[in-house]
Design a protein around this motif. Structure first.
Motif, mmCIF file in Angstrom:
data_model
loop_
_atom_site.group_PDB
_atom_site.id
_atom_site.type_symbol
_atom_site.label_atom_id
_atom_site.label_comp_id
_atom_site.label_asym_id
_atom_site.label_seq_id
_atom_site.Cartn_x
_atom_site.Cartn_y
_atom_site.Cartn_z
ATOM 1 N N ARG A 1 35.465 -56.483 12.308
ATOM 2 C CA ARG A 1 34.189 -56.652 11.610
ATOM 3 C C ARG A 1 33.056 -56.814 12.613
ATOM 4 O O ARG A 1 32.022 -56.142 12.519
ATOM 5 C CB ARG A 1 34.258 -57.888 10.702
ATOM 6 N N ASP A 2 33.252 -57.687 13.593
ATOM 7 C CA ASP A 2 32.214 -57.928 14.600
ATOM 8 C C ASP A 2 31.941 -56.670 15.423
ATOM 9 O O ASP A 2 30.788 -56.391 15.776
ATOM 10 C CB ASP A 2 32.618 -59.081 15.508
ATOM 11 N N GLU A 3 32.986 -55.922 15.742
ATOM 12 C CA GLU A 3 32.814 -54.671 16.475
ATOM 13 C C GLU A 3 31.998 -53.670 15.656
ATOM 14 O O GLU A 3 31.099 -53.006 16.202
ATOM 15 C CB GLU A 3 34.173 -54.078 16.846
ATOM 16 N N ALA A 4 32.287 -53.568 14.366
ATOM 17 C CA ALA A 4 31.540 -52.642 13.506
ATOM 18 C C ALA A 4 30.055 -52.987 13.502
ATOM 19 O O ALA A 4 29.195 -52.105 13.614
ATOM 20 C CB ALA A 4 32.105 -52.662 12.086
ATOM 21 N N THR B 1 28.373 -54.630 15.805
ATOM 22 C CA THR B 1 27.800 -54.353 17.129
ATOM 23 C C THR B 1 27.568 -52.858 17.326
ATOM 24 O O THR B 1 26.520 -52.451 17.843
ATOM 25 C CB THR B 1 28.692 -54.929 18.241
ATOM 26 N N TYR B 2 28.531 -52.035 16.920
ATOM 27 C CA TYR B 2 28.330 -50.580 17.003
ATOM 28 C C TYR B 2 27.097 -50.172 16.196
ATOM 29 O O TYR B 2 26.313 -49.325 16.628
ATOM 30 C CB TYR B 2 29.552 -49.823 16.494
ATOM 31 N N LEU B 3 26.914 -50.761 15.029
ATOM 32 C CA LEU B 3 25.737 -50.451 14.218
ATOM 33 C C LEU B 3 24.464 -50.868 14.941
ATOM 34 O O LEU B 3 23.495 -50.106 14.987
ATOM 35 C CB LEU B 3 25.826 -51.143 12.849
ATOM 36 N N GLU B 4 24.459 -52.056 15.495
ATOM 37 C CA GLU B 4 23.270 -52.530 16.212
ATOM 38 C C GLU B 4 22.900 -51.596 17.356
ATOM 39 O O GLU B 4 21.721 -51.280 17.559
ATOM 40 C CB GLU B 4 23.493 -53.955 16.722
ATOM 41 N N ALA C 1 27.819 -41.484 18.467
ATOM 42 C CA ALA C 1 29.160 -41.909 18.882
ATOM 43 C C ALA C 1 29.422 -43.350 18.468
ATOM 44 O O ALA C 1 30.509 -43.682 17.982
ATOM 45 C CB ALA C 1 29.316 -41.743 20.395
ATOM 46 N N ASN C 2 28.418 -44.196 18.607
ATOM 47 C CA ASN C 2 28.572 -45.584 18.178
ATOM 48 C C ASN C 2 28.706 -45.690 16.664
ATOM 49 O O ASN C 2 29.457 -46.533 16.165
ATOM 50 C CB ASN C 2 27.405 -46.436 18.688
ATOM 51 N N ALA C 3 27.998 -44.846 15.936
ATOM 52 C CA ALA C 3 28.133 -44.852 14.477
ATOM 53 C C ALA C 3 29.554 -44.494 14.059
ATOM 54 O O ALA C 3 30.136 -45.135 13.181
ATOM 55 C CB ALA C 3 27.116 -43.891 13.851
ATOM 56 N N GLY D 1 32.158 -46.923 12.177
ATOM 57 C CA GLY D 1 32.778 -46.598 10.898
ATOM 58 C C GLY D 1 34.283 -46.827 10.921
ATOM 59 O O GLY D 1 34.859 -47.333 9.949
ATOM 60 N N ILE D 2 34.903 -46.479 12.021
ATOM 61 C CA ILE D 2 36.342 -46.703 12.158
ATOM 62 C C ILE D 2 36.638 -48.207 12.175
ATOM 63 O O ILE D 2 37.561 -48.678 11.496
ATOM 64 C CB ILE D 2 36.880 -45.984 13.410
ATOM 65 N N ALA D 3 35.834 -48.961 12.900
ATOM 66 C CA ALA D 3 36.021 -50.412 12.942
ATOM 67 C C ALA D 3 35.797 -51.044 11.568
ATOM 68 O O ALA D 3 36.560 -51.925 11.150
ATOM 69 C CB ALA D 3 35.083 -51.037 13.981
ATOM 70 N N ALA D 4 34.772 -50.594 10.856
ATOM 71 C CA ALA D 4 34.499 -51.138 9.520
ATOM 72 C C ALA D 4 35.645 -50.818 8.563
ATOM 73 O O ALA D 4 36.073 -51.675 7.783
ATOM 74 C CB ALA D 4 33.180 -50.577 8.980
ATOM 75 N N SER D 5 36.154 -49.597 8.632
ATOM 76 C CA SER D 5 37.288 -49.223 7.796
ATOM 77 C C SER D 5 38.498 -50.096 8.111
ATOM 78 O O SER D 5 39.182 -50.589 7.200
ATOM 79 C CB SER D 5 37.627 -47.747 8.009
#
Length: 132
Positions: A17-20, A22-25, A44-46, A50-54
């Motif tokens: 969750r935290d990684e998702a 941060t990638y968004l930020e 690339a971060n998006a 998305g993978i982290a959020a999933s």
């Protein structure tokens, strides 16, 4: 349990969750740049977000997430975790469909496409926040 999933505990869910987030930020920092390399980094971060959020959603709801590069299988797992809402899976598909372009191609990355990826991630992160 299928060999292509990994059981996760609450701590692993929180890390993804935290990684998702941060990638968004990071994606949001670069998407409005005028620099093509920044758009590529944002895209690339998006995708990674998305993978982290999933992973976080599936881990929180199902107790496991997909393992590997079969994004169609990962989407099916996300669809199951979010059933009957199929929109998170559609956002995930939009992101993973652009993984190769965002990470390896230079000619196909545009600011408009990158904005669409960041929007898809924002929507997926919103679902993630509601589910966790």
């Amino acid at each position: 349990m299928d060999a292509r999933v990994r059981a996760v505990d609450r701590h692993a869910v929180e890390m993804r969750r935290d990684e998702a987030v941060t990638y968004l930020e990071v994606a949001l920092l670069y998407v409005e740049s005028t620099n093509h390399a920044d758009w590529k980094a944002a895209g690339a971060n998006a995708v990674l977000g998305g993978i982290a959020a999933s992973d976080a959603i599936c881990g929180a709801v199902l107790g496991h997430h997909h393992l590997g590069d079969d994004h169609a299988a990962a989407r099916r797992l996300l669809d199951r975790a979010c059933s009957p809402d199929t929109r998170p899976g559609m956002h995930f598909k939009r992101l993973t469909d652009e993984k190769t372009n965002s990470q390896y191609s230079s000619s196909r990355v545009t600011q408009e496409k990158t904005r669409a990826l960041v929007t898809a991630l924002e929507r997926l992160v919103s679902v993630m926040r509601d589910r966790i």
